[in-house]
Design a protein around this motif. Structure first.
Motif, PDB file in Angstrom:
ATOM      1  N   GLU A   1       8.577  10.531  -7.991  1.00 39.97           N
ATOM      2  CA  GLU A   1       7.374   9.751  -8.242  1.00 39.97           C
ATOM      3  C   GLU A   1       6.161  10.464  -7.643  1.00 39.97           C
ATOM      4  O   GLU A   1       6.247  11.057  -6.559  1.00 39.97           O
ATOM      5  CB  GLU A   1       7.489   8.347  -7.627  1.00 39.97           C
ATOM      6  CG  GLU A   1       8.594   7.495  -8.243  1.00 39.97           C
ATOM      7  CD  GLU A   1       8.301   7.116  -9.687  1.00 39.97           C
ATOM      8  OE1 GLU A   1       7.110   7.146 -10.093  1.00 39.97           O
ATOM      9  OE2 GLU A   1       9.265   6.783 -10.416  1.00 39.97           O
ATOM     10  N   ALA A   2       5.055  10.423  -8.356  1.00 37.14           N
ATOM     11  CA  ALA A   2       3.831  11.066  -7.885  1.00 37.14           C
ATOM     12  C   ALA A   2       3.220  10.281  -6.730  1.00 37.14           C
ATOM     13  O   ALA A   2       3.304   9.054  -6.678  1.00 37.14           O
ATOM     14  CB  ALA A   2       2.822  11.167  -9.026  1.00 37.14           C
ATOM     15  N   ILE A   3       2.625  11.015  -5.800  1.00 36.81           N
ATOM     16  CA  ILE A   3       1.912  10.413  -4.677  1.00 36.81           C
ATOM     17  C   ILE A   3       0.422  10.573  -4.943  1.00 36.81           C
ATOM     18  O   ILE A   3      -0.114  11.684  -4.927  1.00 36.81           O
ATOM     19  CB  ILE A   3       2.311  11.081  -3.348  1.00 36.81           C
ATOM     20  CG1 ILE A   3       3.797  10.840  -3.081  1.00 36.81           C
ATOM     21  CG2 ILE A   3       1.450  10.559  -2.197  1.00 36.81           C
ATOM     22  CD1 ILE A   3       4.338  11.588  -1.888  1.00 36.81           C
ATOM     23  N   GLU A   4      -0.229   9.463  -5.226  1.00 35.53           N
ATOM     24  CA  GLU A   4      -1.642   9.486  -5.587  1.00 35.53           C
ATOM     25  C   GLU A   4      -2.459   8.844  -4.480  1.00 35.53           C
ATOM     26  O   GLU A   4      -2.234   7.683  -4.114  1.00 35.53           O
ATOM     27  CB  GLU A   4      -1.853   8.756  -6.918  1.00 35.53           C
ATOM     28  CG  GLU A   4      -1.091   9.404  -8.070  1.00 35.53           C
ATOM     29  CD  GLU A   4      -1.268   8.664  -9.379  1.00 35.53           C
ATOM     30  OE1 GLU A   4      -1.916   7.591  -9.350  1.00 35.53           O
ATOM     31  OE2 GLU A   4      -0.760   9.140 -10.409  1.00 35.53           O
ATOM     32  N   LEU A   5      -3.409   9.606  -3.940  1.00 38.41           N
ATOM     33  CA  LEU A   5      -4.206   9.169  -2.805  1.00 38.41           C
ATOM     34  C   LEU A   5      -5.662   8.957  -3.207  1.00 38.41           C
ATOM     35  O   LEU A   5      -6.167   9.614  -4.117  1.00 38.41           O
ATOM     36  CB  LEU A   5      -4.159  10.223  -1.684  1.00 38.41           C
ATOM     37  CG  LEU A   5      -2.783  10.596  -1.143  1.00 38.41           C
ATOM     38  CD1 LEU A   5      -2.910  11.745  -0.143  1.00 38.41           C
ATOM     39  CD2 LEU A   5      -2.090   9.395  -0.489  1.00 38.41           C
ATOM     40  N   MET A   6      -6.339   8.046  -2.520  1.00 43.84           N
ATOM     41  CA  MET A   6      -7.770   7.874  -2.674  1.00 43.84           C
ATOM     42  C   MET A   6      -8.469   9.124  -2.139  1.00 43.84           C
ATOM     43  O   MET A   6      -7.849   9.965  -1.462  1.00 43.84           O
ATOM     44  CB  MET A   6      -8.239   6.648  -1.894  1.00 43.84           C
ATOM     45  CG  MET A   6      -8.053   6.759  -0.378  1.00 43.84           C
ATOM     46  SD  MET A   6      -8.464   5.242   0.531  1.00 43.84           S
ATOM     47  CE  MET A   6     -10.249   5.204   0.345  1.00 43.84           C
ATOM     48  N   GLU A   7      -9.737   9.280  -2.440  1.00 45.85           N
ATOM     49  CA  GLU A   7     -10.486  10.412  -1.908  1.00 45.85           C
ATOM     50  C   GLU A   7     -10.600  10.271  -0.395  1.00 45.85           C
ATOM     51  O   GLU A   7     -10.923   9.201   0.113  1.00 45.85           O
ATOM     52  CB  GLU A   7     -11.874  10.485  -2.535  1.00 45.85           C
ATOM     53  CG  GLU A   7     -12.676  11.694  -2.100  1.00 45.85           C
ATOM     54  CD  GLU A   7     -14.018  11.789  -2.799  1.00 45.85           C
ATOM     55  OE1 GLU A   7     -14.826  12.626  -2.398  1.00 45.85           O
ATOM     56  OE2 GLU A   7     -14.244  10.994  -3.757  1.00 45.85           O
ATOM     57  N   LYS A   8     -10.351  11.351   0.315  1.00 47.27           N
ATOM     58  CA  LYS A   8     -10.349  11.321   1.776  1.00 47.27           C
ATOM     59  C   LYS A   8     -11.783  11.267   2.316  1.00 47.27           C
ATOM     60  O   LYS A   8     -12.579  12.167   2.054  1.00 47.27           O
ATOM     61  CB  LYS A   8      -9.628  12.542   2.330  1.00 47.27           C
ATOM     62  CG  LYS A   8      -9.452  12.538   3.834  1.00 47.27           C
ATOM     63  CD  LYS A   8      -8.647  13.742   4.283  1.00 47.27           C
ATOM     64  CE  LYS A   8      -8.412  13.750   5.776  1.00 47.27           C
ATOM     65  NZ  LYS A   8      -7.603  14.926   6.201  1.00 47.27           N
ATOM     66  N   PRO A   9     -12.129  10.235   3.089  1.00 50.19           N
ATOM     67  CA  PRO A   9     -13.480  10.156   3.652  1.00 50.19           C
ATOM     68  C   PRO A   9     -13.744  11.270   4.656  1.00 50.19           C
ATOM     69  O   PRO A   9     -12.836  11.779   5.310  1.00 50.19           O
ATOM     70  CB  PRO A   9     -13.486   8.777   4.347  1.00 50.19           C
ATOM     71  CG  PRO A   9     -12.416   7.999   3.658  1.00 50.19           C
ATOM     72  CD  PRO A   9     -11.368   9.004   3.332  1.00 50.19           C
ATOM     73  N   SER A  10     -14.979  11.638   4.791  1.00 49.59           N
ATOM     74  CA  SER A  10     -15.364  12.779   5.640  1.00 49.59           C
ATOM     75  C   SER A  10     -15.130  12.527   7.118  1.00 49.59           C
ATOM     76  O   SER A  10     -14.992  13.493   7.874  1.00 49.59           O
ATOM     77  CB  SER A  10     -16.837  13.140   5.401  1.00 49.59           C
ATOM     78  OG  SER A  10     -17.672  12.042   5.712  1.00 49.59           O
ATOM     79  N   ILE A  11     -15.060  11.263   7.559  1.00 52.10           N
ATOM     80  CA  ILE A  11     -14.875  11.026   8.999  1.00 52.10           C
ATOM     81  C   ILE A  11     -13.477  11.392   9.461  1.00 52.10           C
ATOM     82  O   ILE A  11     -13.205  11.460  10.657  1.00 52.10           O
ATOM     83  CB  ILE A  11     -15.191   9.575   9.400  1.00 52.10           C
ATOM     84  CG1 ILE A  11     -14.151   8.594   8.857  1.00 52.10           C
ATOM     85  CG2 ILE A  11     -16.590   9.178   9.003  1.00 52.10           C
ATOM     86  CD1 ILE A  11     -14.278   7.211   9.462  1.00 52.10           C
ATOM     87  N   TYR A  12     -12.577  11.619   8.490  1.00 53.54           N
ATOM     88  CA  TYR A  12     -11.221  12.051   8.846  1.00 53.54           C
ATOM     89  C   TYR A  12     -11.072  13.551   8.641  1.00 53.54           C
ATOM     90  O   TYR A  12     -10.033  14.066   8.467  1.00 53.54           O
ATOM     91  CB  TYR A  12     -10.194  11.293   8.021  1.00 53.54           C
ATOM     92  CG  TYR A  12     -10.343   9.779   8.136  1.00 53.54           C
ATOM     93  CD1 TYR A  12     -10.165   9.145   9.357  1.00 53.54           C
ATOM     94  CD2 TYR A  12     -10.695   9.017   7.033  1.00 53.54           C
ATOM     95  CE1 TYR A  12     -10.318   7.765   9.477  1.00 53.54           C
ATOM     96  CE2 TYR A  12     -10.833   7.640   7.131  1.00 53.54           C
ATOM     97  CZ  TYR A  12     -10.660   7.014   8.365  1.00 53.54           C
ATOM     98  OH  TYR A  12     -10.814   5.668   8.461  1.00 53.54           O
TER      99      TYR A  12
END
Length: 335
Positions: free
Chosen positions: A324-335
């Protein structure tokens, strides 16, 4: 913040009591000033032991003005709510894994933290503070073993508490391998899969045991994790990173080797708290020092979110029988 961080602890169960003792007696920069637990007698007993405040609810503890940082060690379903309440109050919060039980809750935490403009949350992935894993990370980053190609690992347990379920092999057990593998490789995951294997007769419940979990990263590295949740010979954690020019393996924690009876042997741990007790000390010492410098710098809400999404993909794969594909939200810059 003063030179001594005043901590409130929500959750006075076994790990909560261990951490309270650690913060009171081992970490010089911290002092527990208040506790809370849904089972009030547990909180009252701890409060009486240390002569500190007992709060009726976690929300009351978070709101107390003397509490500068909060440690959440309560039941898993309560984590997200308490973390969000801490962010709302502008207080640092250390949350034992999991950060939340759903990806949606993790995303809500991330959005709240980003809206505040700074990091407040740290998640309790303590293996990053284990000396063995830290040495492996250094060997990878130094280039000694060349570019890493794959990881072979295992997580073996002797028993589980009543009520254990198949999905917990991911959400409560392999969640550590999910986090530590991406930390070692410094890459995000692309796919996840669970493979069926012959089941152990030593399993005391009706859950699947063992399971093989497979992960691939976006750059093509592969991780395999053998998870035995019950009936193993010991609490045994193994990890080997295979690189283009060599390998690096997690050392066994015992330094005492016995030679007797025409045999050479050393002890293996039987419990997680024995195996990683030093890592917990290092973890909280680092957390306290980071807070005194202005913000946590350990495993973040983003790391908790990735672990949750990856776990969901593994559980889905077990049901569908395919990667199964792992789909992530866009990573915020504070991380």
């Amino acid at each position: 913040m003063s030179k001594e961080i005043k901590v409130g602890v929500i959750g006075c169960g076994a790990i909560g009591r261990q951490h309270i003792a650690r913060l009171m007696n081992t970490i010089p920069e911290t002092r527990v000033v208040a506790v809370a637990d849904y089972y009030q007698p547990s909180a009252q007993a701890v409060a009486e032991q240390y002569g500190i405040t007992c709060c009726a609810t976690g929300e009351e503890l978070i709101a107390r003005p003397e509490v500068e940082a909060v440690l959440v060690t309560s039941a898993d379903p309560s984590h997200a709510g308490y973390v969000l309440e801490c962010i709302k109050a502008g207080k640092f919060v250390f949350c034992e894994k999991p950060l939340a039980q759903t990806a949606q809750e993790c995303e809500e935490i991330i959005r709240a933290e980003v809206a505040g403009g700074r990091r407040l949350v740290q998640v309790g992935f303590m293996r990053r503070y284990d000396r063995g894993y830290a040495a492996m990370k250094q060997a990878i980053e130094s280039g000694e073993i060349g570019a890493p190609l794959m990881i072979h690992s295992c997580h073996r347990n002797m028993s589980q508490a009543p009520g254990f379920a198949t999905d917990y092999a991911v959400t409560r057990v392999a969640i550590h391998e999910i986090d530590i593998s991406r930390w070692l490789l410094d890459d995000e995951y692309a796919t996840a899969q669970v493979l069926a294997v012959r089941q152990s007769k030593n399993t005391q419940g009706d859950w699947l045991n063992p399971q093989i979990m497979m992960l691939t990263t976006r750059s093509g590295q592969r991780i395999d994790v053998e998870v035995q949740t019950d009936g193993a010979y010991a609490y045994d954690i193994q990890c080997q990173v295979v690189g283009e020019d060599g390998t690096v393996s997690l050392p066994d924690p015992s330094a005492v080797v016995k030679r007797a009876g025409a045999a050479c042997s050393f002890p293996i741990m039987t419990d997680w708290s024995q195996r990683f007790i030093e890592a917990y000390d290092i973890e909280f010492d680092a957390w306290a020092k980071a807070l005194l410098n202005g913000a946590p710098d350990g495993p973040s809400a983003w790391d908790g979110y990735v672990a949750c999404v990856t776990g969901d993909a593994l559980i889905l794969s077990r049901q569908t029988g395919k990667p199964e594909a792992i789909e992530l939200m866009e990573k915020p810059s504070i991380y």
